[in-house]
Design an enzyme around this catalytic site. Structure first.
Site, PDB file in Angstrom:
ATOM      1  N   HIS A 207      -5.359  -0.998 -11.926  1.00 41.70           N
ATOM      2  CA  HIS A 207      -6.813  -0.924 -11.990  1.00 41.70           C
ATOM      3  C   HIS A 207      -7.440  -0.351 -10.811  1.00 41.70           C
ATOM      4  CE1 HIS A 207      -5.645  -4.259  -9.230  1.00 41.70           C
ATOM      5  NE2 HIS A 207      -6.518  -4.045  -8.697  1.00 41.70           N
TER       6      HIS A 207
HETATM    7  C1  UD1 Z   1     -12.157  -5.588  -7.637  1.00 38.16           C
HETATM    8  C2  UD1 Z   1     -11.973  -5.116  -6.411  1.00 38.16           C
HETATM    9  C3  UD1 Z   1     -10.326  -4.607  -6.148  1.00 38.16           C
HETATM   10  C4  UD1 Z   1      -9.637  -5.474  -6.713  1.00 38.16           C
HETATM   11  C5  UD1 Z   1      -9.999  -6.125  -7.890  1.00 38.16           C
HETATM   12  C6  UD1 Z   1      -8.810  -7.254  -8.564  1.00 38.16           C
HETATM   13  C7  UD1 Z   1     -13.756  -4.164  -4.986  1.00 38.16           C
HETATM   14  C8  UD1 Z   1     -14.475  -2.959  -4.469  1.00 38.16           C
HETATM   15  N1  UD1 Z   1     -12.586  -3.904  -5.811  1.00 38.16           N
HETATM   16  O1  UD1 Z   1     -12.080  -4.132  -8.446  1.00 38.16           O
HETATM   17  O2  UD1 Z   1     -10.215  -4.565  -4.868  1.00 38.16           O
HETATM   18  O3  UD1 Z   1      -8.222  -5.260  -6.522  1.00 38.16           O
HETATM   19  O4  UD1 Z   1     -11.177  -6.565  -8.298  1.00 38.16           O
HETATM   20  O5  UD1 Z   1      -8.982  -7.410 -10.066  1.00 38.16           O
HETATM   21  O6  UD1 Z   1     -14.242  -5.302  -4.802  1.00 38.16           O
HETATM   22  N2  UD1 Z   1     -15.292  -6.114 -15.568  1.00 38.16           N
HETATM   23  C9  UD1 Z   1     -15.565  -6.947 -16.633  1.00 38.16           C
HETATM   24  N3  UD1 Z   1     -15.423  -8.417 -16.471  1.00 38.16           N
HETATM   25  C10 UD1 Z   1     -15.112  -9.069 -15.400  1.00 38.16           C
HETATM   26  C11 UD1 Z   1     -15.176  -8.164 -13.983  1.00 38.16           C
HETATM   27  C12 UD1 Z   1     -15.231  -6.900 -14.174  1.00 38.16           C
HETATM   28  O7  UD1 Z   1     -15.710  -6.398 -17.693  1.00 38.16           O
HETATM   29  O8  UD1 Z   1     -15.097 -10.282 -15.101  1.00 38.16           O
HETATM   30  C13 UD1 Z   1     -15.557  -4.847 -15.460  1.00 38.16           C
HETATM   31  C14 UD1 Z   1     -17.184  -4.396 -15.387  1.00 38.16           C
HETATM   32  O9  UD1 Z   1     -17.168  -3.167 -15.888  1.00 38.16           O
HETATM   33  C15 UD1 Z   1     -16.841  -3.781 -13.710  1.00 38.16           C
HETATM   34  C16 UD1 Z   1     -15.583  -3.171 -13.725  1.00 38.16           C
HETATM   35  O10 UD1 Z   1     -14.492  -4.148 -14.434  1.00 38.16           O
HETATM   36  O11 UD1 Z   1     -17.860  -2.636 -13.661  1.00 38.16           O
HETATM   37  C17 UD1 Z   1     -15.020  -3.238 -12.305  1.00 38.16           C
HETATM   38  O12 UD1 Z   1     -15.136  -4.798 -11.486  1.00 38.16           O
HETATM   39  P1  UD1 Z   1     -15.398  -4.404 -10.112  1.00 38.16           P
HETATM   40  O13 UD1 Z   1     -15.353  -6.085  -9.808  1.00 38.16           O
HETATM   41  O14 UD1 Z   1     -16.364  -3.677  -9.661  1.00 38.16           O
HETATM   42  O15 UD1 Z   1     -14.152  -3.960  -9.207  1.00 38.16           O
HETATM   43  P2  UD1 Z   1     -12.522  -4.078 -10.076  1.00 38.16           P
HETATM   44  O16 UD1 Z   1     -12.082  -2.888 -10.459  1.00 38.16           O
HETATM   45  O17 UD1 Z   1     -12.501  -5.396 -10.759  1.00 38.16           O
HETATM   46  N1  UDP Z   2      -2.948 -11.704 -12.175  1.00 36.67           N
HETATM   47  C1  UDP Z   2      -3.044 -12.736 -13.197  1.00 36.67           C
HETATM   48  N2  UDP Z   2      -3.109 -12.150 -14.640  1.00 36.67           N
HETATM   49  C2  UDP Z   2      -3.113 -10.715 -14.778  1.00 36.67           C
HETATM   50  C3  UDP Z   2      -2.767  -9.955 -13.628  1.00 36.67           C
HETATM   51  C4  UDP Z   2      -2.445 -10.375 -12.400  1.00 36.67           C
HETATM   52  O1  UDP Z   2      -2.967 -13.904 -12.991  1.00 36.67           O
HETATM   53  O2  UDP Z   2      -3.161 -10.325 -15.998  1.00 36.67           O
HETATM   54  C5  UDP Z   2      -2.646 -12.363 -10.682  1.00 36.67           C
HETATM   55  C6  UDP Z   2      -1.477 -11.949  -9.968  1.00 36.67           C
HETATM   56  O3  UDP Z   2      -0.423 -12.599 -10.503  1.00 36.67           O
HETATM   57  C7  UDP Z   2      -2.000 -11.983  -8.523  1.00 36.67           C
HETATM   58  C8  UDP Z   2      -3.368 -11.715  -8.813  1.00 36.67           C
HETATM   59  O4  UDP Z   2      -3.790 -11.634 -10.126  1.00 36.67           O
HETATM   60  O5  UDP Z   2      -2.067 -13.336  -8.209  1.00 36.67           O
HETATM   61  C9  UDP Z   2      -3.491 -10.231  -8.161  1.00 36.67           C
HETATM   62  O6  UDP Z   2      -4.715  -9.667  -8.418  1.00 36.67           O
HETATM   63  P1  UDP Z   2      -5.333  -8.255  -8.890  1.00 36.67           P
HETATM   64  O7  UDP Z   2      -3.936  -7.613  -9.351  1.00 36.67           O
HETATM   65  O8  UDP Z   2      -6.273  -8.410  -9.904  1.00 36.67           O
HETATM   66  O9  UDP Z   2      -5.944  -7.693  -7.308  1.00 36.67           O
HETATM   67  P2  UDP Z   2      -5.350  -7.083  -6.109  1.00 36.67           P
HETATM   68  O10 UDP Z   2      -4.335  -8.260  -5.736  1.00 36.67           O
HETATM   69  O11 UDP Z   2      -4.939  -5.788  -6.266  1.00 36.67           O
HETATM   70  O12 UDP Z   2      -6.500  -6.973  -5.464  1.00 36.67           O
END
Ligand code: UD1
Ligand code: UDP
Length: 391
Positions: A207
């Site tokens: 992601h």
């Molecule tokens: C965010 C964090 C990242 C983390 C990740 C974990 C920041 C800058 N990034 O990235 O560090 O690793 O979360 O998963 O804070 N969206 C949905 N449903 C949701 C949430 C998001 O559809 O519940 C979609 C939206 O289109 C949104 C995009 O995902 O624009 C990105 O979401 P966002 O929270 O901005 O960043 P992540 O890529 O999720």
């Molecule tokens: N995770 C989960 N379901 C998924 C993918 C990840 O429960 O489909 C959990 C994973 O085990 C870990 C956390 O989400 O505990 C990691 O989050 P993510 O990868 O979204 O964020 P990051 O750690 O990169 O910030």
């Protein structure tokens, strides 16, 4: 009573918040922990499922900020978090990890002179193009108490000039959650449901914007997943950011129409941990997954140029492979022919991190109360002396 606001918003925050929340609740006469959910993540599978599985109560405050550009999201969290901080007047806020919610809440609190504690302080990828790196640096600069998960994080903070008295090596709080819920995760039926065999599939999560928002890199990823799927089944729970990019472009049929790549929505914690534990190997760009695979002793290939978690390489099962197809396929072949991952684990990744943090917080607030008491007494003695002097 010490009022603490625990502020979280995105998926990886919830596994870090839960153990601390439950540990604080063991001291009802000392701490009043309140949970603030910013709403950065909002889909059931990105948020609520973790509250349900971990047995967390509904958040005390829900800010509903949703998605947006960095400035938009950060600004909205600041504005809404500030309102809660002004009305609740907490003694401290606690933030987790490196997401926008972490940095925004830290900034809002600091401007109100409310102390900030940062859990997972000091991690550095030394790459400011990563939005998370900016969040890490800013949150650490503002924090009064910095709780770190490994030695290299302490070193990074010291090099940046943080006073050592404010840094506490407490271990990895995500591992508290993992250890606690592992027996429940073991009961998950996800392997049967997806018709996967133990140690005969590859689990993938991706992601990072640098991987999935960049069409050239996404194309490379399609080639990597195709090559992997020619060796064994690939299971790929897709993050919403990644889903949007795959759907918006017909080019990725290699991923979308491949019968050996199983695509799912993001999974709940128990199913996902079960899949990690039993995978031949995991390919990821997630920070938390690099750590969980190290704890579980499962090989991890990190599809990035760098990592803020080098301890998972030196003391764990992680290898940095970037998007290098050759390196990745040779690693898959190595593990398919019984190659063994490292068995080391970093110090304090033992399930007792929340306990350590709460012990430190109790001491911190006890000392603070003592100092305030002494200051109070001093002032009253001063007043008497002053009165006597006037007479
Ligand atoms: C965010 C964090 C990242 C983390 C990740 C974990 C920041 C800058 N990034 O990235 O560090 O690793 O979360 O998963 O804070 N969206 C949905 N449903 C949701 C949430 C998001 O559809 O519940 C979609 C939206 O289109 C949104 C995009 O995902 O624009 C990105 O979401 P966002 O929270 O901005 O960043 P992540 O890529 O999720
Ligand atoms: N995770 C989960 N379901 C998924 C993918 C990840 O429960 O489909 C959990 C994973 O085990 C870990 C956390 O989400 O505990 C990691 O989050 P993510 O990868 O979204 O964020 P990051 O750690 O990169 O910030």
């Amino acid at each position: 009573m010490i009022k603490l606001l625990l502020i979280a918003g995105a998926r990886p925050n919830f596994m870090k918040l839960a153990p601390l929340y439950f540990e604080l609740r063991k001291y009802p006469s000392i701490f009043n922990p309140l949970v603030v959910h910013t709403g950065q993540h909002y889909d059931y599978t990105m948020s609520r499922v973790f509250f349900d599985q971990f047995g967390l109560p509904q958040p005390d405050f829900f800010l509903e900020v949703g998605s947006g550009s960095h400035a938009h999201q950060t600004g909205n969290i600041m504005i809404k978090a500030e309102e809660i901080m002004l009305s609740e007047k907490p003694d401290m806020i606690i933030v987790f990890g490196d997401v926008n919610s972490t940095m925004a809440a830290s900034l809002a609190a600091s401007k109100l002179c409310i102390p900030v504690a940062h859990v997972e302080a000091g991690l550095r990828a030394f790459d400011r193009t990563m939005p998370e790196e900016v969040n890490r640096v800013v949150s650490d600069v503002l924090a009064e108490m910095l709780f770190s998960s490994c030695d290299d994080a302490n070193l990074n903070l010291i090099k940046e000039g943080v006073d050592v008295d404010r840094i506490f090596l407490v271990g990895n709080i995500m591992i508290d959650t993992l250890k606690h819920f592992l027996p429940q995760a073991e009961k998950s039926k996800i392997l049967d449901k997806l018709e996967l065999e133990d140690k005969r599939y590859i689990l993938v999560t991706l992601h990072r914007p640098s991987n999935v928002d960049n069409p050239e890199n996404l194309q490379k990823i399609a080639e990597i997943l195709t090559a992997a799927s020619e060796r064994c089944p690939v299971i790929f729970p897709i993050h919403p950011r990644t889903r949007k990019n795959l759907d918006s472009n017909g080019k990725y049929s290699a991923i979308l129409n491949n019968r050996n790549i199983i695509l799912t929505d993001p999974l709940g914690y128990f199913d996902f941990i079960k899949l990690q534990k039993n995978a031949l190997l995991v390919m990821t760009d997630s920070g938390g997954v690099q750590e969980e695979t190290t704890f579980l002793g499962v090989p991890c290939l990190t599809l990035r140029e760098n990592t803020e978690r080098p301890v998972t390489i030196t003391d764990g099962t992680n290898k940095l492979v970037n998007l290098d197809l050759k390196k990745i396929t040779s690693q898959i072949d190595y593990y398919m022919s019984d190659g063994l991952p490292s068995k080391k684990r970093p110090m304090f990744w033992d399930g007792q991190t929340a306990e350590r943090i709460v012990r430190i917080l109790r001491e911190h607030f006890a000392n603070k109360a003592k100092q305030e008491d002494q200051a109070q007494r001093l002032t009253s003695t001063d007043k008497i002396v002053l009165k006597d002097a006037v007479k």
